[in-house]
Enzyme design. Structure first.
Site, PDB file in Angstrom:
ATOM      1  N   HIS A 170       0.828  -1.190   0.000  1.00  0.00           N
ATOM      2  CA  HIS A 170       0.000   0.000   0.000  1.00  0.00           C
ATOM      3  C   HIS A 170       0.869   1.249   0.000  1.00  0.00           C
ATOM      4  O   HIS A 170       2.047   1.207   0.328  1.00  0.00           O
ATOM      5  CB  HIS A 170      -0.951   0.008   1.199  1.00  0.00           C
ATOM      6  CG  HIS A 170      -0.257  -0.037   2.518  1.00  0.00           C
ATOM      7  ND1 HIS A 170       0.009  -1.196   3.195  1.00  0.00           N
ATOM      8  CD2 HIS A 170       0.231   0.950   3.305  1.00  0.00           C
ATOM      9  CE1 HIS A 170       0.628  -0.948   4.330  1.00  0.00           C
ATOM     10  NE2 HIS A 170       0.767   0.371   4.427  1.00  0.00           N
ATOM     11  N   HIS A 216       5.508   6.135  -1.713  1.00  0.00           N
ATOM     12  CA  HIS A 216       6.223   4.936  -2.152  1.00  0.00           C
ATOM     13  C   HIS A 216       5.471   3.692  -1.727  1.00  0.00           C
ATOM     14  O   HIS A 216       4.626   3.721  -0.830  1.00  0.00           O
ATOM     15  CB  HIS A 216       7.637   4.907  -1.551  1.00  0.00           C
ATOM     16  CG  HIS A 216       7.654   4.906  -0.061  1.00  0.00           C
ATOM     17  ND1 HIS A 216       7.518   6.068   0.689  1.00  0.00           N
ATOM     18  CD2 HIS A 216       7.752   3.895   0.842  1.00  0.00           C
ATOM     19  CE1 HIS A 216       7.547   5.769   1.973  1.00  0.00           C
ATOM     20  NE2 HIS A 216       7.690   4.450   2.109  1.00  0.00           N
TER      21      HIS A 216
END
Length: 297
Positions: free
Chosen positions: A149, A237
């Site tokens: 995620h 990220h």
């Protein structure tokens, strides 16, 4: 260990629906700081209606599934035993009645991307073991992430009675955001603020500004409760693996080149992008999904 996770899903154009599913516990919650045990809440700007929404223009009431959560499983169970969590520790001390809260966009990896993660972790683990690292790092295991995620909030803690109004505030803010697509590129190693864990991440390229927009909306919802904002320098990220401890000082140019070469090799024959169709808020062991509307009506 795995915990039962309750999920409530909001669709911004349809009436509210609540579903229950099983989900493994999130890893990256430990990547960010929590808040003070009892943060001071501002006076809310809205009150939740208990009526069922009858049109897309109405603010949906919080389903009864949320109101009945008081008897839910305490997400703190077992967290003081590091052996049950690969040595991980909480980034804040547990206080009974407080719930860890984290907002993110989830990514479902296909088999090809799963192969990339496996290759990266295996090869990088060998390189790290051969490098001139302190003795406590030479034997550290690089662990692949089981839940992929991109975070759009820090992990904060809230008391139980804030759950309903916070979910309501997030719904109101996120209902204005359309779906968008993210692409990834460039490998980078990160470390959490407590220096207890390091992460191997893939940076977001296209879609960065959309994620900034989402994080800003989440910040606005958090403002109503005096909760900590996301990082000022937003470096979105996807964390694909992690180590215990701070390994940043020991990432050599050789290791960084190796990461880049592995990723570039993968990208020559694969596309790495996904559509963000929903934003998830995890509060304790419960998931609240906010479906983002499409461009077309």
């Amino acid at each position: 260990s795995r915990t039962k996770t309750k999920t409530c899903t909001w669709n911004f154009r349809m009436s509210v629906s609540a579903v229950l599913v099983d989900s493994s516990s999130s890893e990256e919650e430990e990547e960010t700081n929590g808040m003070d045990d009892e943060p001071k809440r501002k006076k809310p700007r809205r009150t939740s209606s208990k009526k069922t929404a009858s049109s897309p223009d109405e603010i949906f009431s919080v389903p009864d599934a949320i109101l009945a959560m008081k008897g839910g499983e305490d997400d703190s169970m077992g967290w003081d035993d590091r052996s049950k969590h690969d040595g991980r520790v909480r980034s804040f001390s547990h206080v009974p009645g407080n719930w860890a809260t984290h907002v993110y966009a989830q990514f479902s990896a296909n088999s090809a991307f799963g192969g990339l993660i496996s290759t990266l972790t295996d090869r990088l683990q060998r390189l790290v073991s051969m490098s001139r690292l302190p003795a406590n790092f030479s034997s550290v295991t690089l662990i692949p992430s089981t839940e992929l995620h991109v975070s759009v909030s820090k992990t904060v803690t809230i008391p139980h009675h804030w759950i309903e109004p916070l979910v309501d505030a997030l719904h109101t803010q996120l209902s204005t955001k359309r779906r968008f697509t993210c692409t990834f590129g460039n490998m980078k190693v990160y470390c959490n603020e407590e220096k207890t864990r390091s992460f191997l991440g893939i940076k977001v390229l296209a879609g960065h500004q959309d994620l900034v927009s989402v994080a800003t909306l989440v910040n606005s919802a958090f403002d109503e409760f005096n909760l900590e904002h996301f990082y000022e320098e937003m470096d979105f990220h996807l964390s694909v693996a992690w180590w215990l401890g701070n390994i940043l000082p020991f990432i050599t140019p050789e290791l960084q080149r190796y990461l880049d070469d592995c990723f570039d090799e993968f990208m020559t024959s694969h596309s790495l992008e996904f559509e963000i169709t929903e934003i998830i808020c995890k509060i304790g062991n419960k998931l609240f999904k906010f479906s983002l509307p499409c461009d077309a009506i």
